[in-house]
Design an enzyme around this catalytic site. Structure first.
Site, short mmCIF file in Angstrom:
data_model
loop_
_atom_site.label_atom_id
_atom_site.label_comp_id
_atom_site.label_asym_id
_atom_site.label_seq_id
_atom_site.Cartn_x
_atom_site.Cartn_y
_atom_site.Cartn_z
CG HIS A 88 -2.07 0.92 1.10
ND1 HIS A 88 -1.98 2.25 1.40
CD2 HIS A 88 -3.33 0.70 0.64
CE1 HIS A 88 -3.15 2.81 1.15
NE2 HIS A 88 -3.98 1.91 0.69
CG ASP A 147 -8.69 -4.48 -2.50
OD1 ASP A 147 -9.90 -4.40 -2.24
OD2 ASP A 147 -8.03 -3.54 -2.95
#
Ligand code: CMC
Length: 426
Positions: free
Chosen positions: A304, A361
């Site tokens: 991320h 996710d």
């Protein structure tokens, strides 16, 4: 006393003020940089650039913190509903019981979609991706629901219309893609239950509401509701800065979310896990491939831009994933594979050194699969969840006294002045 940063350039010293956020985050205000020094900054992907001051969402990527309007995501996931969280993000405070009741009434009033819009749906080619359809239809809403008289009414009703109709439109696109009759929402169902009803109810088999799945969907949407200045939200702000209408800005946000490095990662994770499964479950090979600099493959659902610790949303969704599979007695081999892959990656030096942890996710696809949502609808589910965040950020930007038309600069690296060559001399 105000703090400054000094910049020395061509023998002159310039001072730029430091701006401090409520959580102690510091930024250099360079709004006068070009006018005073002639310089611009170069910051690919805006990784060091604060594009605005915002009071909506706080994230600390090093500590794995996420809060909406100051409230920790863990508390919202435990106690709140998606609609209450949407209200919080958009209005800056939790609603009273009466306000929540009023919102539910308005959602029901605005949940239907103009029948003529169905003609649009029918004409998308078979196999068209639902994200492409949703983005087009969100934009088309402006033509079907033109501007209202006052700015306040326009904004309030547009917000309700978007939150209510996008959910209906998403379910509609699924029904139409299967050649089934569209199912409309029921006024006695709450927001997530209504979505599942519109997706899965059929004349031959009425959809039975399962409270575990309804709560899982509510929490899934709460976890996705905002994430400060990510790719799609920045798109909504940038497109909105041209003073375009909210429908067009949201449509742009949906398109930005579609990409596999952003919201499309939830679909990409399941595709990747299936590939690994086909390969005999060899997750070590996937990890080696992801580490190979010559191979463009990345471990989807890992890493991320902001989180350099475990994504707090991923922790919550992983817990929820275990809970619903246990409660519904579902066994999903992809979940076992995901857990094994996570274990291998989290103990691998490459992933440790680069602080690559599972993001939201990584496990969300397994949760959506348990609900019966088809893989190509996963990113649409993310888009419904992110709507309140996009709306809140757009609204904040419209009221921002420091707001400017978005217009970054560049460092030009092309040829210097070059004479035109007539076609017969080339
Ligand atoms: N697998 C393998 N290597 C990776 C991965 C990954 N998933 N993510 C980053 N790296 C490596 C990357 O190759 C780079 O290596 P090096 O320093 O040797 O060049 C280093 O880690 C830093 O990567 P980066 O691309 O500079 O980092 P970023 O902050 O720009 O990327 C990211 C963030 C999300 C685009 C990236 O981690 C990625 O592509 N992840 C997979 C896609 C994904 O899961 N996206 C969902 C994000 S969460 C949902 C949302 O909020 O949008």
């Amino acid at each position: 006393m105000s703090e400054y940063v000094k910049l020395e350039f061509e023998g002159k010293i310039y001072q730029f003020p430091i701006v401090t956020g409520t959580e102690g985050e510091k930024a250099i205000d360079i709004s006068e940089l070009r006018s005073s020094t002639g310089l611009i900054t170069l910051d690919p992907g805006y990784a060091n650039t604060g594009s605005c001051a915002s009071s909506i969402t706080f994230m600390d990527g090093e500590k794995g913190i996420l809060r909406y309007r100051g409230i920790p995501i863990e508390q919202l996931a435990e106690h709140s509903s998606f609609i209450e969280t949407a209200y919080l993000l958009i209005n800056g405070k939790l609603p009273t019981g009466e306000e929540l009741k009023q919102i539910s009434i308005l959602f029901n009033d605005h949940s239907l979609v103009h029948e003529d819009m169905q003609i649009f749906y029918q004409n998308f080619p078979r196999g068209a991706h639902p994200m492409g359809i949703l983005s087009s239809m969100a934009n088309a809403l402006r033509s079907f629901y033109p501007e209202l008289q006052t700015i306040e009414e326009e904004i309030n009703i547009t917000v309700i219309r978007l939150l209510s109709k996008v959910r209906t439109m998403a379910a509609m696109s699924y029904k139409i893609s299967r050649g089934h009759k569209v199912v409309y929402p029921r006024p006695d169902y709450k927001y997530p239950a209504n979505f599942l009803h519109m997706m899965f109810d059929t004349p031959v088999k009425p959809y039975e509401i399962n409270e575990t799945l309804v709560r899982a969907l509510d929490v899934f949407w709460i976890l996705h509701a905002d994430h400060e200045q990510n790719c799609s939200t920045s798109t909504v702000r940038l497109v909105g800065s041209g003073r375009v209408n909210l429908y067009a800005a949201i449509s742009a946000g949906i398109s930005a979310l579609w990409g596999p490095l952003h919201g499309g990662a939830n679909q990409a994770v399941i595709d990747m896990l299936k590939e690994i499964q086909k390969d005999g479950g060899n997750h070590q090979r996937a990890v080696e491939k992801a580490k190979d600099k010559k191979d463009p493959f990345r471990l989807m659902g890992f890493g991320h831009r902001v989180y350099k610790a475990y994504d707090p949303r991923a922790k919550l969704i992983k817990k929820m994933c275990d809970k619903i599979l246990k409660e519904l007695d579902i066994s999903d081999p992809l979940l076992d594979l995901a857990k094994e892959l996570e274990e291998v990656a989290l103990t691998d030096d490459y992933f440790i050194e680069k602080n690559l942890y599972p993001n939201v996710d990584f496990y969300s696809g397994i949760v959506l699969r348990a609900m019966g949502i088809p893989t190509n609808m996963f990113t649409v589910m993310f888009a419904i969840g992110r709507l309140p965040g996009w709306i809140a950020q757009w609204k904040e930007s419209m009221d921002d006294p420091m707001w400017k038309l978005g217009r970054p600069r560049q460092v030009y690296t092309g040829p210097s002045i070059t004479d035109y060559i007539p076609i017969d001399q080339r």
